[in-house]
Design a protein around this motif. Sequence first.
Motif, PDB file in Angstrom:
ATOM      1  N   LYS A  72      -4.116   0.862  -6.790  1.00  0.00           N
ATOM      2  CA  LYS A  72      -3.800   1.843  -6.570  1.00  0.00           C
ATOM      3  C   LYS A  72      -5.086   2.795  -6.041  1.00  0.00           C
ATOM      4  N   GLY A  73      -6.111   2.904  -7.348  1.00  0.00           N
ATOM      5  CA  GLY A  73      -7.089   3.461  -7.618  1.00  0.00           C
ATOM      6  C   GLY A  73      -8.127   3.180  -6.679  1.00  0.00           C
ATOM      7  N   SER A 183      -8.909   1.766 -11.352  1.00  0.00           N
ATOM      8  CA  SER A 183      -8.617   0.994 -10.304  1.00  0.00           C
ATOM      9  C   SER A 183      -7.353   1.060 -10.338  1.00  0.00           C
ATOM     10  N   ASP A 184      -6.456   1.201 -11.525  1.00  0.00           N
ATOM     11  CA  ASP A 184      -5.027   0.423 -11.221  1.00  0.00           C
ATOM     12  C   ASP A 184      -4.506   2.202 -10.977  1.00  0.00           C
ATOM     13  N   TRP A 185      -3.202   1.789 -11.550  1.00  0.00           N
ATOM     14  CA  TRP A 185      -2.021   2.870 -11.612  1.00  0.00           C
ATOM     15  C   TRP A 185      -2.116   4.411 -12.433  1.00  0.00           C
ATOM     16  N   GLY A 186      -3.705   4.497 -12.969  1.00  0.00           N
ATOM     17  CA  GLY A 186      -4.501   6.126 -13.979  1.00  0.00           C
ATOM     18  C   GLY A 186      -4.665   6.491 -13.100  1.00  0.00           C
ATOM     19  N   ILE A 187      -5.106   6.246 -11.560  1.00  0.00           N
ATOM     20  CA  ILE A 187      -5.923   6.751 -11.070  1.00  0.00           C
ATOM     21  C   ILE A 187      -5.493   8.408 -10.517  1.00  0.00           C
ATOM     22  N   GLU A 228      -0.903   1.499 -17.919  1.00  0.00           N
ATOM     23  CA  GLU A 228      -1.821   2.235 -17.175  1.00  0.00           C
ATOM     24  C   GLU A 228      -2.194   3.852 -17.236  1.00  0.00           C
ATOM     25  N   CYS A 229      -1.192   4.336 -16.524  1.00  0.00           N
ATOM     26  CA  CYS A 229      -0.907   6.032 -17.119  1.00  0.00           C
ATOM     27  C   CYS A 229      -1.400   6.390 -18.423  1.00  0.00           C
ATOM     28  N   PHE A 230      -0.095   5.356 -19.377  1.00  0.00           N
ATOM     29  CA  PHE A 230      -0.520   6.426 -20.976  1.00  0.00           C
ATOM     30  C   PHE A 230      -2.027   6.103 -21.398  1.00  0.00           C
TER      31      PHE A 230
END
Length: 335
Positions: A72-73, A183-187, A228-230
């Motif tokens: 998603k990022g 670039s991942d869910w952490g965006i 990825e969010c953590f």
Amino acid sequence: MGSLAIFPFKSEDIDVFKRNISEALSQPAVEAVLCVGYEQNACYDAIAGMAEHNTALTVILQDRLGTKRPGKGDGMNTGLQYFLDRTDHARVHFYDSDIKTFSREWITRAEHAADNGFQVVRHYFPRASTDAMITWNITKTGFALLWPQTRLPAIEQPLGGELLLTREVAEAMVDDARVLAQSDWGIDTLYTWKMFNHGFSLYETYREVGKIHKLYGRLTDIKSMLIECFAAVQSLQSEPVFNSTIRHEVEQPQGVPESVKRKTAYDIEGTLTLLMDGWTDRQQELLDYFPERISLPMLECQKRPRFGFMNEETWFEVYHILLQEFRADDPDWQE
């Protein structure tokens, strides 16, 4: 100058997606819509076919910009770079492509707040009691634990993918190497944290009939998102916040639909078996990082699922330990 609306997407319900694009294009403030695809698939081809008959609609594939897992990022950052480099629009909107209740009114409400001087506008909405587990237990908890004297923990839905940014906010995001790397869910975590730390004003508009979207089965369905969010919060833990107060207004909620009150967002029974299955010797050893009142009931989960001991105070303690010890690339820590 007008606005650009962006829909990042992967493989979606094509009819829902097309309707959402049409709704966005019908809003007078929106001069163009950009759809950023993860890969070329049937969904991509369908939306590209739609674009052949509408010059205001563009479909592109996301660039590989980050250093984390492609996701998603990269999609959102690709959209931001397109907005800045290839348009002169004053504002950019992001919306998830799978929202079954999306309408032009979402854009209208955001534009109205921006007209009143807000640089960031977020949509928030009621969630089912078992939905938004990552928002509540990971991101909001992390913000409250690490920056308790700021307005960060008060942001209603810090992982929401429905927002408006002015051009200066978009510029600040793409000028930050760490944001581009995510670039991942952490965006969403990085966007929220960086927007706050830059001191950009924030308005949160309430949608009573909110984001009714595709729900998941067992919690394994959101395992990557959880990790990825953590990891994104963990990467920020030593960072100071330079703007402890910002202009932040929240529209008061106007009620919660019965459909949301009664919804269960995931397969609870299927998820309980995750507490029992697949334990490795090393995973049992990792429990030594935690006090016995936490490690012992966790070990007992191998015989029967237990979770009543994990109250708010216990999770607060666990979270502290995870911030120090968790390794995002370690499969045993992930489990």
